[in-house]
Scaffold this active site. Sequence first.
Site, mmCIF file in Angstrom:
data_model
loop_
_atom_site.group_PDB
_atom_site.id
_atom_site.type_symbol
_atom_site.label_atom_id
_atom_site.label_comp_id
_atom_site.label_asym_id
_atom_site.label_seq_id
_atom_site.Cartn_x
_atom_site.Cartn_y
_atom_site.Cartn_z
ATOM 1 N N PHE A 150 -2.902 -3.031 -3.495
ATOM 2 C CA PHE A 150 -3.746 -3.084 -4.689
ATOM 3 C C PHE A 150 -3.378 -2.047 -5.726
ATOM 4 O O PHE A 150 -3.650 -2.226 -6.916
ATOM 5 C CB PHE A 150 -5.229 -2.900 -4.302
ATOM 6 N N LYS A 174 2.439 -12.226 -1.253
ATOM 7 C CA LYS A 174 1.023 -12.212 -0.876
ATOM 8 C C LYS A 174 0.442 -10.929 -1.447
ATOM 9 O O LYS A 174 0.532 -9.860 -0.862
ATOM 10 C CB LYS A 174 0.868 -12.245 0.647
ATOM 11 N N GLU A 177 -5.790 -9.048 -2.463
ATOM 12 C CA GLU A 177 -6.872 -9.889 -2.963
ATOM 13 C C GLU A 177 -7.825 -9.119 -3.862
ATOM 14 O O GLU A 177 -8.718 -9.716 -4.485
ATOM 15 C CB GLU A 177 -7.631 -10.533 -1.803
ATOM 16 N N ARG A 178 -7.653 -7.799 -3.987
ATOM 17 C CA ARG A 178 -8.533 -7.006 -4.851
ATOM 18 C C ARG A 178 -8.153 -7.123 -6.321
ATOM 19 O O ARG A 178 -9.001 -7.007 -7.193
ATOM 20 C CB ARG A 178 -8.491 -5.527 -4.417
ATOM 21 N N SER A 227 -1.206 0.863 4.044
ATOM 22 C CA SER A 227 -1.560 1.974 4.922
ATOM 23 C C SER A 227 -0.644 2.015 6.146
ATOM 24 O O SER A 227 -0.065 0.993 6.537
ATOM 25 C CB SER A 227 -3.016 1.859 5.376
ATOM 26 N N CYS A 282 0.614 6.313 -3.465
ATOM 27 C CA CYS A 282 1.235 6.797 -2.236
ATOM 28 C C CYS A 282 2.133 8.002 -2.505
ATOM 29 O O CYS A 282 2.560 8.679 -1.572
ATOM 30 C CB CYS A 282 2.029 5.689 -1.560
ATOM 31 N N GLU A 385 -4.851 10.582 4.815
ATOM 32 C CA GLU A 385 -4.625 10.246 3.413
ATOM 33 C C GLU A 385 -5.973 9.881 2.796
ATOM 34 O O GLU A 385 -6.614 8.920 3.217
ATOM 35 C CB GLU A 385 -3.653 9.078 3.299
#
Length: 500
Positions: A150, A174, A177-178, A227, A282, A385
């Site tokens: 996202f 893919k 979805e956010r 993640s 990140c 994190e």
Amino acid sequence: MTTELTHYINGKHVKGTSGRFSDVYNPATGEVQAKCPLATVEELNQAVADAAKAQVEWEQVNPQKRARVMMEFVRLIMRDMDKLAEAISREHGKTIPDARGDVQRGMEVIEFCIGAPHFLKGEYSGNASTGIDIYSMRQALGVVAGITPFNFPAMIPMWKMGPAIAAGNAVIIKPSERDPSCPLMLAELLTEAGLPDGICQVVNGDKESVDAILDNETIKAVGFVGSTPIAQYIYGRACSNGKRAQCFGGAKNHMIIMPDADMDQAADALIGAGYGAAGERCMAISVAVPVGEETADRLIEKLVPRIEKLKVGPYTSDTEMDYGPVVTAEAKQRILGLIQSGIDQGAELVVDGRDFSLQGYENGFFVGPHLFDRVTPDMDIYKQEIFGPVLSTVRAGSYEEALKLASEHEMGNGTAIFTRDGDAARDFASRANVGMVGINFPIPVPLAHYTFGGWKKSAFGDLNQFGPDAFRFYTKTKTVTSRWPSGIKEGGEFHFKLAD
């Protein structure tokens, strides 16, 4: 009014058929603004099958013509830069300048892919042995997939789709979805740029779609960013199914501040790298490591007024904001929970943003800036994190202690050192057990002609993202040993022929 989003299949927008949707929020208001369809396994598999049919012909298009599609794609991205940035800001919450940067850094990888003909060259050895030539060629894998996060809804999809397509593959994206609108728009621009239908399919979904990608036998390679636990899961399942996989996970990036550093420069760098995009990067710097008590005191003195002046608000504000909301209510609660754990475990909360509230946006997912001092490596805020606007200060007694902190953390995405000492900088660059190093540069994301990749639990797989490694990842090498008889018929040989 809530918008129903689509998939992008075979060159057109297609409604989902599963009846399942994920809410897409406006992070500034907390309101649902769109519904993202979640694909069934059958929808995903059909998109892959269609991509496989289209890829056969696409691979036969010469690399130079494929590169021309990339050239036109760059032009269209620049044309629609404002639209793409606004779509990112609307769903993610980042500021417009930050959203434009998201698009820009992705576009730079597409620009690099215009050089695909060079990177797809093989090797040739004429007369390697008497009358024998040996050469290699790079060939596309077929259908590959990118599972993207996202926090960079333009950049990372482009990191995946650009090299994969330029190398002659079809790609299934893919997205998160956010915030799925920008990847859908990018796929639409690829069609406008001349990409044949089916070569870039955007399939929205959740874990069901991810597992379908990992189990689909037609898909030969999977790239992921997210993640660490999910990266490790995807890497293991993809590899067990015989796929190539490059999976990039979380980070805990340290910035070492030496006593001789320009403290204003270091403080400014920490503000941008620690709080930009609400810390949802990140490559964000989440740990400041000043060397020596005096250095630490001077750094904190410089940081506090800068942090207290940060402007937090929606991208639609008339005033230029420094950062916006985090992406979901769940993300906000997780961040606040980790902040509380830092307090409970004995860290000193120097700047407390827990009471931050924005008039008119009380239901938004805003998190005020936080600064911790005297954090120790056993605390959760150091080990995990946070992915929020929280900077932790760990005081180191020496350069060696600071180097050890960065090198021994289980994650190893990026690190930086601020110093005027060339010898210290050179030593740090050589010895830091981290994949990307900055010297007086806080976010060391390489330019597109190098490669991006962390070490340790920040990355699973052998090849990095973008740059030359991307073309290695998205192609397979075939080696041909060739001999043309001179006209004299010879009998069979029952041993290896030695080189003359």
